[in-house]
Design a protein around this motif. Sequence first.
Motif, PDB file in Angstrom:
ATOM      1  N   GLY A  47      25.383 -32.007  -0.409  1.00  0.00           N
ATOM      2  CA  GLY A  47      24.376 -32.265   0.626  1.00  0.00           C
ATOM      3  C   GLY A  47      23.663 -30.995   1.050  1.00  0.00           C
ATOM      4  N   LEU A  48      24.428 -29.939   1.268  1.00  0.00           N
ATOM      5  CA  LEU A  48      23.822 -28.651   1.632  1.00  0.00           C
ATOM      6  C   LEU A  48      22.920 -28.146   0.513  1.00  0.00           C
ATOM      7  CD1 LEU A  48      26.914 -26.884   3.232  1.00  0.00           C
ATOM      8  CD2 LEU A  48      24.898 -27.722   4.435  1.00  0.00           C
ATOM      9  N   ALA A  49      23.422 -28.203  -0.715  1.00  0.00           N
ATOM     10  CA  ALA A  49      22.636 -27.719  -1.855  1.00  0.00           C
ATOM     11  C   ALA A  49      21.349 -28.523  -2.027  1.00  0.00           C
ATOM     12  CB  ALA A  49      23.472 -27.781  -3.125  1.00  0.00           C
ATOM     13  N   TYR A  50      21.431 -29.848  -1.863  1.00  0.00           N
ATOM     14  CA  TYR A  50      20.250 -30.690  -2.016  1.00  0.00           C
ATOM     15  C   TYR A  50      19.196 -30.359  -0.971  1.00  0.00           C
ATOM     16  CZ  TYR A  50      17.220 -34.757  -1.947  1.00  0.00           C
ATOM     17  OH  TYR A  50      16.117 -35.568  -1.946  1.00  0.00           O
ATOM     18  N   GLN A  51      19.623 -30.256   0.271  1.00  0.00           N
ATOM     19  CA  GLN A  51      18.674 -29.959   1.341  1.00  0.00           C
ATOM     20  C   GLN A  51      18.025 -28.588   1.141  1.00  0.00           C
ATOM     21  OE1 GLN A  51      17.673 -32.845   2.740  1.00  0.00           O
ATOM     22  NE2 GLN A  51      17.535 -31.682   4.616  1.00  0.00           N
ATOM     23  N   ILE A  52      18.796 -27.597   0.752  1.00  0.00           N
ATOM     24  CA  ILE A  52      18.242 -26.262   0.536  1.00  0.00           C
ATOM     25  C   ILE A  52      17.307 -26.261  -0.667  1.00  0.00           C
ATOM     26  CG2 ILE A  52      18.836 -23.892  -0.106  1.00  0.00           C
ATOM     27  CD1 ILE A  52      21.318 -24.228   1.733  1.00  0.00           C
ATOM     28  N   ALA A  53      17.673 -27.012  -1.726  1.00  0.00           N
ATOM     29  CA  ALA A  53      16.825 -27.070  -2.921  1.00  0.00           C
ATOM     30  C   ALA A  53      15.500 -27.766  -2.652  1.00  0.00           C
ATOM     31  CB  ALA A  53      17.566 -27.784  -4.051  1.00  0.00           C
ATOM     32  N   THR A  54      15.512 -28.799  -1.822  1.00  0.00           N
ATOM     33  CA  THR A  54      14.273 -29.548  -1.589  1.00  0.00           C
ATOM     34  C   THR A  54      13.436 -28.990  -0.450  1.00  0.00           C
ATOM     35  OG1 THR A  54      15.433 -31.130  -0.168  1.00  0.00           O
ATOM     36  CG2 THR A  54      15.194 -31.711  -2.496  1.00  0.00           C
ATOM     37  N   SER A  55      14.084 -28.420   0.553  1.00  0.00           N
ATOM     38  CA  SER A  55      13.346 -27.958   1.730  1.00  0.00           C
ATOM     39  C   SER A  55      13.301 -26.446   1.864  1.00  0.00           C
ATOM     40  CB  SER A  55      13.989 -28.534   3.004  1.00  0.00           C
ATOM     41  OG  SER A  55      14.045 -29.934   2.937  1.00  0.00           O
ATOM     42  N   GLY A  56      14.019 -25.765   1.013  1.00  0.00           N
ATOM     43  CA  GLY A  56      14.084 -24.312   1.121  1.00  0.00           C
ATOM     44  C   GLY A  56      15.162 -23.893   2.110  1.00  0.00           C
ATOM     45  N   LEU A  57      15.434 -22.634   2.135  1.00  0.00           N
ATOM     46  CA  LEU A  57      16.429 -22.087   3.039  1.00  0.00           C
ATOM     47  C   LEU A  57      15.911 -22.174   4.471  1.00  0.00           C
ATOM     48  CD1 LEU A  57      19.208 -20.821   2.664  1.00  0.00           C
ATOM     49  CD2 LEU A  57      18.129 -18.600   2.695  1.00  0.00           C
ATOM     50  N   PRO A  58      16.660 -22.811   5.352  1.00  0.00           N
ATOM     51  CA  PRO A  58      16.198 -22.941   6.749  1.00  0.00           C
ATOM     52  C   PRO A  58      16.028 -21.575   7.406  1.00  0.00           C
ATOM     53  CG  PRO A  58      18.069 -24.382   6.321  1.00  0.00           C
ATOM     54  CD  PRO A  58      17.933 -23.486   5.142  1.00  0.00           C
ATOM     55  N   VAL A  59      15.051 -21.496   8.283  1.00  0.00           N
ATOM     56  CA  VAL A  59      14.767 -20.221   8.950  1.00  0.00           C
ATOM     57  C   VAL A  59      15.125 -20.236  10.432  1.00  0.00           C
ATOM     58  CG1 VAL A  59      12.960 -19.559   7.339  1.00  0.00           C
ATOM     59  CG2 VAL A  59      12.370 -20.908   9.352  1.00  0.00           C
ATOM     60  N   ASN A  60      15.487 -21.408  10.946  1.00  0.00           N
ATOM     61  CA  ASN A  60      15.838 -21.470  12.365  1.00  0.00           C
ATOM     62  C   ASN A  60      17.036 -22.399  12.560  1.00  0.00           C
ATOM     63  OD1 ASN A  60      14.810 -24.074  12.168  1.00  0.00           O
ATOM     64  ND2 ASN A  60      12.876 -23.558  13.158  1.00  0.00           N
ATOM     65  N   LEU A  61      17.524 -22.454  13.779  1.00  0.00           N
ATOM     66  CA  LEU A  61      18.698 -23.255  14.088  1.00  0.00           C
ATOM     67  C   LEU A  61      18.461 -24.737  13.827  1.00  0.00           C
ATOM     68  CD1 LEU A  61      21.568 -23.343  15.177  1.00  0.00           C
ATOM     69  CD2 LEU A  61      20.612 -23.535  17.473  1.00  0.00           C
TER      70      LEU A  61
END
Length: 92
Positions: A47-61
């Motif tokens: 789940g973490l990998a999918y979200q980061i792959a599709t939305s990019g690395l989050p920049v805020n909380l």
Amino acid sequence: MYDISTLLVGGVPLVAVIFGLVEFIKSFGLKGHWLTGVSMALGLGFGLAYQIATSGLPVNLAGWFIVVIFGLMLGLVASGYYKFIDSRTAKG
């Protein structure tokens, strides 16, 4: 506001992959609480990998919160569904 329905599109195939991996790991003899934990860890990781792959690395909380919640959701669905099916199927 974040549209939660977008999570379902990628989440459903990921849950199927997690189920397959859990069954594969189960064939090595892992069972019980350990297998449930592995299922949760796989769901969280994918789940973490999918979200980061599709939305990019989050920049805020807020971005990290959504990523973590999605990972937890997949992990809970995968481990909860596994326990549900495992407890209702005939053994042996």
